[in-house]
Scaffold this active site. Structure first.
Site, PDB file in Angstrom:
ATOM      1  N   SER A 159      80.504   2.154  -7.397  1.00  0.00           N
ATOM      2  CA  SER A 159      81.137   3.346  -7.950  1.00  0.00           C
ATOM      3  C   SER A 159      82.133   2.976  -9.063  1.00  0.00           C
ATOM      4  O   SER A 159      81.733   2.340 -10.039  1.00  0.00           O
ATOM      5  CB  SER A 159      81.789   4.110  -6.797  1.00  0.00           C
ATOM      6  OG  SER A 159      82.180   5.374  -7.198  1.00  0.00           O
ATOM      7  N   ASP A 161      72.187  10.868  -4.523  1.00  0.00           N
ATOM      8  CA  ASP A 161      73.603  10.659  -4.788  1.00  0.00           C
ATOM      9  C   ASP A 161      74.157  11.843  -5.579  1.00  0.00           C
ATOM     10  O   ASP A 161      73.728  12.101  -6.702  1.00  0.00           O
ATOM     11  CB  ASP A 161      73.771   9.347  -5.579  1.00  0.00           C
ATOM     12  CG  ASP A 161      75.208   8.895  -5.665  1.00  0.00           C
ATOM     13  OD1 ASP A 161      76.108   9.757  -5.616  1.00  0.00           O
ATOM     14  OD2 ASP A 161      75.434   7.674  -5.776  1.00  0.00           O
ATOM     15  N   HIS A 163      75.729   8.311  -2.302  1.00  0.00           N
ATOM     16  CA  HIS A 163      76.752   7.413  -2.849  1.00  0.00           C
ATOM     17  C   HIS A 163      77.260   6.344  -1.879  1.00  0.00           C
ATOM     18  O   HIS A 163      77.448   5.191  -2.239  1.00  0.00           O
ATOM     19  CB  HIS A 163      77.926   8.269  -3.329  1.00  0.00           C
ATOM     20  CG  HIS A 163      78.706   7.660  -4.454  1.00  0.00           C
ATOM     21  ND1 HIS A 163      78.184   7.504  -5.713  1.00  0.00           N
ATOM     22  CD2 HIS A 163      79.959   7.174  -4.514  1.00  0.00           C
ATOM     23  CE1 HIS A 163      79.095   6.954  -6.504  1.00  0.00           C
ATOM     24  NE2 HIS A 163      80.171   6.732  -5.790  1.00  0.00           N
TER      25      HIS A 163
END
Ligand SMILES: *[C@@H]1O[C@H](CO)[C@@H](O)[C@H](O)[C@H]1NC(C)=O
Ligand SMILES: *[C@@H]1O[C@H](CO)[C@@H](O)[C@H](O)[C@H]1NC(C)=O
Ligand SMILES: *[C@@H]1O[C@H](CO)[C@@H](O)[C@H](O)[C@H]1NC(C)=O
Length: 390
Positions: free
Chosen positions: A167, A332, A365
């Protein structure tokens, strides 16, 4: 006798070189003592100081469980995402958590914790209770925290590193690489759920948050600390949770998408340690990326379209022969496939054999760091990728 002394001095010098700066004494309540040692792994804690005065803690798992210490192991640095810290890589059992898996695969594992998170809250002169302490966005994480930790590992081990980012850990690396920083100290980078563009994110909570950070909330919270746990206490999340399309019964899903493969006991474990604070400016900067569709430096004037080419990071400028692995999820809600396509478009000039891509259809995610099957789905391939670069 002289020869003996000489030999002794030689051994002493060798010894000093091998050891480098001493690790700090392990904190009784730190990650080493509470999470890593109990699993039977050696663990060290180091403190490093950034150029702008933040004191960061790094954790190191120098070798696998029950393995002899062999010098010259390949170092790898793990960089967590926003609202997380080094615990990101340790949330499952050793057989399923990346930090332990890498240690058992003979890597020398280094875990960073960015400024403001629980193990990295000190500064040479500023106190976290003052807004001045929080006057940074992820630009500063890319300019100060990242090179400090990379340099430190490079100095300690005398070797170039592999890098793993999740991320925001990918955002700050892409920003640095696009300015040709770190290139001489990194062997490769594996980017999990890469975030360079956010225009297509589908998370209702994320979109509301992004819109909030363009408006009212700023006046309310100010440009200081953003502590998610504090917001729960202040009832802020409660009000957001009544917005249409947002079901906060499962906050993690509301924010990151439907993760396929999380273990519910790992989520409980997660909530003991996370989420972590960050600066409001960091979230504003992500909101600006969402709004403007451009990955750029933090904008001071809050005007639509105030991003210019002078403030944008040019991802096409990442060295085309730098080995990259991108792994992204089909479910995601933060890192949408369309946004990854835009990033890949920036990387279209990259040398073909230096760019490895993986789409994991069922992942969202958080699966990339917490899924119970991430070892076989993502990590084994990543380790092969690293070995190909050596
Ligand atoms: C790494 O070593 C260089 C050269 O000795 C030094 O200038 C730098 O401060 C060191 N960096 C860290 C983070 O220890
Ligand atoms: C979930 O976590 C618990 C506790 O760590 C563990 O006993 C169990 O085996 C895990 N389940 C899976 C499917 O990994
Ligand atoms: C971005 O970088 C690429 C590759 O170095 C270069 O060709 C291009 O002109 C740059 N774009 C901008 C807007 O500076």
């Amino acid at each position: 006798m002289a020869l003996f002394s000489l030999l002794f001095i030689f051994i002493l010098i060798q010894h000093c070189e091998a050891e480098g700066p001493d690790p700090v004494v392990v904190r009784a309540d730190g990650l080493c003592a509470t999470v890593i040692d109990p699993q039977g792994y050696k663990c060290q804690e180091f403190e490093v100081k950034t150029e702008d005065g933040y004191i960061l803690t790094m954790h190191r798992i120098p070798q696998g469980r029950g393995r002899a210490n062999r010098p010259g192991r390949q170092p790898v640095l793990l960089q967590h995402g926003v609202l997380m810290d080094g615990m990101t890589w340790l949330l499952n059992s050793p057989e399923k958590s990346l930090a332990f898996i890498l240690a058992d695969a003979e890597f020398d594992v280094w875990i960073s914790n960015v400024r403001g998170t629980q193990w990295s809250r000190r500064h040479v002169s500023l106190d976290p209770s003052s807004p001045a302490y929080w006057s940074w966005s992820w630009d500063e994480l890319s300019i100060y925290d990242l090179p400090t930790t990379v340099d430190f590992v490079f100095n300690q081990t005398g070797q170039k590193l592999h890098y793993v980012g999740h991320s925001m850990g990918t955002t700050i690396a892409l920003a640095a690489l696009s300015e040709r920083r770190l290139v001489d100290k990194l062997k490769s980078a594996a980017l999990l759920a890469p975030v360079a563009y956010l225009s297509h994110m589908t998370t209702a909570l994320g979109i509301i948050a992004a819109k909030s950070f363009t408006g009212e909330i700023l006046r309310w919270v100010g440009l200081a600390e953003f502590d998610p746990k504090g917001l729960v206490a202040k009832g802020f999340l409660n009000s957001i949770c009544h917005a249409p399309g947002v079901d906060c019964y499962d906050l993690m899903t509301a924010f990151t998408g439907t993760n396929c493969c999380l273990n519910s006991s790992s989520i409980d474990y997660f909530l003991q340690f996370e989420p972590q604070p960050t600066s409001v400016k960091t979230l504003v900067q992500f909101a600006q990326i969402y709004r403007d569709g451009v990955i750029a430096r933090y904008q001071y004037g809050w005007r639509r379209g105030s991003t210019t080419t002078t403030t944008a990071y040019n991802i096409s400028n990442v060295p085309q022969d730098f080995p990259l692995l991108l792994s992204y999820g089909g479910r995601d809600a933060l890192t949408a496939e369309k946004d990854v396509q835009q990033l890949l478009n920036d990387l279209r000039g990259h040398e073909e054999d230096k760019l490895s891509l993986q789409l994991v259809k069922e992942y969202a995610h958080i699966d990339f760091v917490m899924a119970v099957d991430a070892k076989s789905v993502v990590y084994d391939g990543m380790i092969e990728f690293f070995r190909r670069q050596s």
